[in-house]
Structure formats: structure tokens, C-alpha cells
Design a protein around this motif. Structure first.
Motif, mmCIF file in Angstrom:
data_model
loop_
_atom_site.group_PDB
_atom_site.id
_atom_site.type_symbol
_atom_site.label_atom_id
_atom_site.label_comp_id
_atom_site.label_asym_id
_atom_site.label_seq_id
_atom_site.Cartn_x
_atom_site.Cartn_y
_atom_site.Cartn_z
ATOM 1 N N THR A 20 23.634 39.635 43.565
ATOM 2 C CA THR A 20 24.650 40.143 42.642
ATOM 3 C C THR A 20 24.022 40.527 41.307
ATOM 4 N N LYS A 21 23.122 39.697 40.793
ATOM 5 C CA LYS A 21 22.421 40.004 39.530
ATOM 6 C C LYS A 21 21.649 41.311 39.638
ATOM 7 N N ARG A 22 20.992 41.513 40.790
ATOM 8 C CA ARG A 22 20.215 42.730 40.994
ATOM 9 C C ARG A 22 21.132 43.958 40.997
ATOM 10 N N LEU A 23 22.262 43.856 41.702
ATOM 11 C CA LEU A 23 23.226 44.965 41.754
ATOM 12 C C LEU A 23 23.796 45.260 40.371
ATOM 13 N N LEU A 24 24.122 44.203 39.626
ATOM 14 C CA LEU A 24 24.653 44.381 38.272
ATOM 15 C C LEU A 24 23.617 45.020 37.360
ATOM 16 N N GLY A 25 22.352 44.647 37.544
ATOM 17 C CA GLY A 25 21.272 45.188 36.723
ATOM 18 C C GLY A 25 21.176 46.697 36.779
ATOM 19 N N ARG A 26 21.528 47.264 37.926
ATOM 20 C CA ARG A 26 21.511 48.739 38.064
ATOM 21 C C ARG A 26 22.471 49.407 37.097
ATOM 22 N N HIS A 27 23.499 48.663 36.682
ATOM 23 C CA HIS A 27 24.524 49.207 35.777
ATOM 24 C C HIS A 27 24.402 48.619 34.373
ATOM 25 N N ASN A 28 23.252 47.966 34.094
ATOM 26 C CA ASN A 28 23.001 47.323 32.804
ATOM 27 C C ASN A 28 24.070 46.267 32.497
ATOM 28 N N LEU A 29 24.409 45.476 33.530
ATOM 29 C CA LEU A 29 25.395 44.414 33.388
ATOM 30 C C LEU A 29 24.745 43.064 33.670
ATOM 31 N N ASP A 30 25.236 42.026 33.007
ATOM 32 C CA ASP A 30 24.719 40.664 33.186
ATOM 33 C C ASP A 30 25.742 39.789 33.886
ATOM 34 N N LEU A 31 25.259 38.886 34.742
ATOM 35 C CA LEU A 31 26.102 37.886 35.386
ATOM 36 C C LEU A 31 26.041 36.620 34.534
ATOM 37 N N LEU A 32 27.201 36.144 34.102
ATOM 38 C CA LEU A 32 27.250 34.942 33.273
ATOM 39 C C LEU A 32 27.922 33.802 34.022
ATOM 40 N N LYS A 33 27.395 32.579 33.782
ATOM 41 C CA LYS A 33 27.965 31.366 34.361
ATOM 42 C C LYS A 33 28.310 30.421 33.219
ATOM 43 N N PRO A 34 29.336 29.598 33.393
ATOM 44 C CA PRO A 34 29.730 28.689 32.301
ATOM 45 C C PRO A 34 28.715 27.553 32.133
ATOM 46 N N LEU A 35 28.595 27.064 30.904
ATOM 47 C CA LEU A 35 27.743 25.899 30.653
ATOM 48 C C LEU A 35 28.430 24.647 31.185
ATOM 49 N N LYS A 36 29.760 24.618 31.049
ATOM 50 C CA LYS A 36 30.543 23.482 31.532
ATOM 51 C C LYS A 36 31.603 23.977 32.495
ATOM 52 N N LEU A 37 31.751 23.293 33.626
ATOM 53 C CA LEU A 37 32.780 23.668 34.600
ATOM 54 C C LEU A 37 34.097 22.991 34.255
ATOM 55 N N THR A 38 35.163 23.779 34.183
ATOM 56 C CA THR A 38 36.500 23.217 34.014
ATOM 57 C C THR A 38 37.132 23.106 35.390
ATOM 58 N N SER A 39 38.232 22.373 35.482
ATOM 59 C CA SER A 39 38.907 22.232 36.786
ATOM 60 C C SER A 39 39.385 23.597 37.279
ATOM 61 N N LYS A 40 39.808 24.459 36.357
ATOM 62 C CA LYS A 40 40.274 25.804 36.722
ATOM 63 C C LYS A 40 39.141 26.617 37.357
#
Length: 85
Positions: A20-40
């Protein structure tokens, strides 16, 4: 469930993240993940997409932060790429 089942699922997620990161990179997009997981987030999601040039979140903030799954991001990317043709 056994420990080996979990680790193989975790490996699948790591590999899907990489793709997914590689595919996003083609469009100059970043994949972000949370530092802390919430229940949601644990219930559904875990990711959002940022435009690397502007820093603006472009996907994964519907109703709450990090609301997108990897599958949803990949589906969104397919639509994005189809529109780019």
C-alpha cells in the motif's frame, strides 16, 4: 488460536502495508498509522492517507481519525488511478 497463526496474520498485514505504501508513493501520498490505538480504531480502521506535498489528510478521517483499513485505501487508490487515465 496459536501464536503462529497470529504471527502469520501480522506478517500479512506488514506485507500489505508495504504494498500500500508503494502504491501511495506513486501519487506522492503517505500512509499514516496512529501512535496510540483507540477502541474505535481497533474496531475498524487504523490508517489514514496524507498528501506529502501539502500535508493535508486526503483519506481516512471519516467520522474519526485513522478510520480507513488497508483494503479501503487500496479500493480508493484503484478509483484514483482509474480517474487518472
Amino acid at each position: 488460536s496459536s501464536g503462529s497463526e497470529m504471527s502469520s496474520r501480522k506478517k500479512h498485514v506488514v506485507s500489505q502495508e508495504r504494498i500500500t505504501k508503494r502504491l501511495l508513493g506513486r501519487h506522492n501520498l503517505d500512509l499514516l498509522k496512529p501512535l496510540k490505538l483507540t477502541s474505535k480504531i481497533m474496531e475498524h480502521g487504523g490508517y489514514k492517507v496524507r498528501d506529502a506535498a501539502t500535508g493535508k489528510i486526503v483519506f481516512g478521517e471519516a467520522k474519526y481519525e485513522f478510520s480507513a483499513t488497508l483494503d479501503e485505501i487500496e479500493a480508493w487508490l484503484e478509483i484514483l488511478e482509474a480517474g487518472a487515465d
